[in-house]
Design a protein around this motif. Structure first.
Motif, mmCIF file in Angstrom:
data_model
loop_
_atom_site.group_PDB
_atom_site.id
_atom_site.type_symbol
_atom_site.label_atom_id
_atom_site.label_comp_id
_atom_site.label_asym_id
_atom_site.label_seq_id
_atom_site.Cartn_x
_atom_site.Cartn_y
_atom_site.Cartn_z
ATOM 1 N N UNK A 76 0.853 -1.191 0.000
ATOM 2 C CA UNK A 76 0.000 0.000 0.000
ATOM 3 C C UNK A 76 0.891 1.243 0.000
ATOM 4 N N UNK A 77 1.046 1.847 -1.164
ATOM 5 C CA UNK A 77 1.939 2.997 -1.333
ATOM 6 C C UNK A 77 1.123 4.288 -1.367
ATOM 7 N N UNK A 78 1.542 5.272 -0.547
ATOM 8 C CA UNK A 78 0.871 6.578 -0.548
ATOM 9 C C UNK A 78 1.508 7.453 -1.621
ATOM 10 N N UNK A 79 0.681 7.931 -2.551
ATOM 11 C CA UNK A 79 1.138 8.763 -3.658
ATOM 12 C C UNK A 79 0.433 10.118 -3.612
ATOM 13 N N UNK A 80 0.877 11.014 -4.466
ATOM 14 C CA UNK A 80 0.318 12.366 -4.514
ATOM 15 C C UNK A 80 0.106 12.788 -5.961
ATOM 16 N N UNK A 81 -1.003 13.480 -6.191
ATOM 17 C CA UNK A 81 -1.294 14.005 -7.508
ATOM 18 C C UNK A 81 -0.404 15.196 -7.849
ATOM 19 N N UNK A 82 -0.572 15.750 -9.025
ATOM 20 C CA UNK A 82 0.293 16.852 -9.470
ATOM 21 C C UNK A 82 -0.007 18.161 -8.740
ATOM 22 N N UNK A 83 0.939 19.104 -8.873
ATOM 23 C CA UNK A 83 0.750 20.451 -8.316
ATOM 24 C C UNK A 83 -0.416 21.130 -9.022
ATOM 25 N N UNK A 91 -2.296 3.514 -3.365
ATOM 26 C CA UNK A 91 -2.389 2.574 -4.467
ATOM 27 C C UNK A 91 -1.576 1.329 -4.142
ATOM 28 N N UNK A 92 -1.962 0.183 -4.706
ATOM 29 C CA UNK A 92 -1.197 -1.047 -4.512
ATOM 30 C C UNK A 92 -0.125 -1.153 -5.585
ATOM 31 N N UNK A 93 1.125 -1.249 -5.147
ATOM 32 C CA UNK A 93 2.225 -1.334 -6.100
ATOM 33 C C UNK A 93 3.454 -1.885 -5.401
ATOM 34 N N UNK A 127 11.419 -6.105 -4.228
ATOM 35 C CA UNK A 127 11.612 -7.035 -5.342
ATOM 36 C C UNK A 127 10.910 -6.558 -6.611
ATOM 37 N N UNK A 128 10.257 -5.407 -6.527
ATOM 38 C CA UNK A 128 9.628 -4.784 -7.696
ATOM 39 C C UNK A 128 9.582 -3.280 -7.462
ATOM 40 N N UNK A 129 9.528 -2.527 -8.531
ATOM 41 C CA UNK A 129 9.524 -1.065 -8.459
ATOM 42 C C UNK A 129 8.375 -0.570 -7.581
ATOM 43 N N UNK A 130 8.702 0.372 -6.663
ATOM 44 C CA UNK A 130 7.693 0.971 -5.786
ATOM 45 C C UNK A 130 7.589 2.454 -6.128
ATOM 46 N N UNK A 131 6.453 2.907 -6.635
ATOM 47 C CA UNK A 131 6.336 4.309 -7.047
ATOM 48 C C UNK A 131 6.287 5.268 -5.867
ATOM 49 N N UNK A 137 13.186 9.752 -10.346
ATOM 50 C CA UNK A 137 12.798 8.651 -11.208
ATOM 51 C C UNK A 137 11.403 8.135 -10.958
ATOM 52 N N UNK A 138 10.673 8.786 -10.057
ATOM 53 C CA UNK A 138 9.281 8.410 -9.821
ATOM 54 C C UNK A 138 9.083 7.244 -8.881
ATOM 55 N N UNK A 139 10.156 6.796 -8.226
ATOM 56 C CA UNK A 139 9.987 5.684 -7.298
ATOM 57 C C UNK A 139 11.304 5.044 -6.939
#
Length: 202
Positions: A76-83, A91-93, A127-131, A137-139
């Motif tokens: 469960x990764x916490x992300x943010x929208x654009x400015x 999101x799950x990633x 073991x996989x890219x986390x955004x 690089x976005x993650x």
């Protein structure tokens, strides 16, 4: 699920498989941006563990040894929208793996003295890219060490208890060691920590 074997009364071997999860949820900011999902799902872990426990030297020594492997999927990764709003959402990633070995032992050195020690050696990495919206690089790439995961963790305790003496005095010498570990993904590891203390609780 756990399977155990006891070839003698002083020795036990076991193997365990277990699963765990955190519940999913709804993103409160869903609908404010088309890129924000309405909900996120559970992330799950699968744990594989094998070990032994035994007494020796007429019960003056007790030992536990364990090897483990944990697979973590759908983080469960916490992300943010654009400015300029930077609306947050989950999101799950990504995925991760934590594997290692643990050893613990307690020895009765004398009627009034005991020594216990424990040590853990582990490797905890993506073991996989986390955004991450704000990361370069976005993650974070596969292979990044998980925050707070020291490769080595050691604890030692030497305890003296004089139950037959007046006032029943006791005191303890303790030592703790944690090897360096990052405080966040893609940050330099913090310095190793080693502490020692002496206390007289009784």
């Amino acid at each position: 699920m756990t399977i155990t074997a006891r070839p003698t009364k002083d020795f036990m071997a076991y193997a365990t498989y277990s699963e765990g999860y955190r519940v999913g949820g709804i993103n409160p900011n869903a609908g404010l941006l088309p890129t924000i999902p309405a909900k996120y799902n559970s992330d799950r872990v699968k744990n594989y563990e094998m070990g032994v426990k035994f007494h020796a030297l007429d019960n003056r020594l007790y030992v536990e040894a364990t090897v483990f492997n944990i697979d973590w999927k759908g983080i469960q990764a916490r992300l943010f929208g654009p400015a300029p709003s930077y609306y947050s959402y989950v999101s799950n990633a990504g995925s991760a793996n934590i594997s290692g070995v643990e050893l613990a032992a307690t020895a009765q050195l004398a009627r009034f003295a005991s020594f216990s020690t424990s040590a853990t050696l582990q490797d905890a990495r993506l073991t996989a890219f986390l955004p991450d919206t704000f990361a370069v690089g976005g993650g974070y790439a596969s292979g990044s060490v998980l925050p707070g995961s020291s490769r080595w963790s050691v604890a030692n305790n030497l305890k003296f208890e004089f139950a037959d003496a007046a006032l029943k005095p006791s005191f303890e010498v303790a030592h703790r060691y944690l090897s360096s570990a990052p405080v966040a993904l893609a940050t330099p590891p913090r310095a190793a920590i080693s502490t020692s203390s002496i206390c007289a609780p009784g």
